[in-house]
Write an enzyme that holds these catalytic residues in place. Structure first.
Site, short mmCIF file in Angstrom:
data_model
loop_
_atom_site.label_atom_id
_atom_site.label_comp_id
_atom_site.label_asym_id
_atom_site.label_seq_id
_atom_site.Cartn_x
_atom_site.Cartn_y
_atom_site.Cartn_z
N VAL A 6 7.00 -6.36 2.08
CA VAL A 6 5.73 -6.59 1.39
C VAL A 6 4.92 -7.61 2.18
CG1 VAL A 6 4.67 -7.53 -0.71
CG2 VAL A 6 6.65 -6.04 -0.89
N LYS A 58 1.49 6.66 -0.51
CA LYS A 58 1.90 7.75 0.37
C LYS A 58 3.41 7.91 0.31
CE LYS A 58 -0.01 8.64 4.52
NZ LYS A 58 -0.33 8.54 5.97
N HIS A 105 3.69 4.94 -18.51
CA HIS A 105 2.23 4.94 -18.60
C HIS A 105 1.76 3.85 -19.56
CE1 HIS A 105 -1.77 6.66 -18.48
NE2 HIS A 105 -1.80 6.56 -19.79
#
Length: 134
Positions: A6, A58, A105
């Site tokens: 990261v 991606k 969600h």
């Protein structure tokens, strides 16, 4: 290549595995399938359009079983996403494994498990029988 990494920048960048170019060079163009998504995170839902920052994701998949050999994200929360997805990629997860995961969600990370095309689920979910005494 399987070390989750990261960059704590603004926006945050997370990566694990091969880049698309590295995967194509190592495995060949005809064995690589790439899934991409760019979207505005729901975090920015009530903001003015000019204040919204996009998230980009991606997946780089290899072979007929679409083993995930690269996963990359740029955007808010990329740092938190990478820990779990890094484990999945290191364990040999496939696109079908991601497709078979219930999306949480509303989160940005749900995009990794809902990238089109869907319908590649190979597992069959079987619920246990209901106990007779209920």
């Amino acid at each position: 290549h399987l070390i989750p990494t990261v960059v704590f920048s603004h926006p945050t960048v997370g990566t694990v595995g091969y880049t698309e170019a590295e995967a194509r060079e190592k495995f060949g163009d005809d064995t690589i399938k790439v899934y991409e998504s760019v979207f505005n995170s729901m975090f920015y839902a009530v903001m003015e359009p000019e204040d919204k920052r996009q998230t980009g994701m991606k997946l780089i998949c290899h072979g007929p079983d679409e083993k995930i050999v690269g996963l990359h994200v740029i955007g808010q929360g990329a740092d938190e996403m990478m820990q779990g997805f890094g484990v999945a990629v290191k364990m040999g997860a496939t696109k079908a494994d991601f497709d078979n995961c219930v999306a949480i969600h509303p989160t940005a990370s749900e995009e990794f498990v809902t990238m089109a095309p869907w319908g590649k689920i190979k597992d069959k979910v079987v619920l246990p029988p209901k106990p007779a005494n209920l």
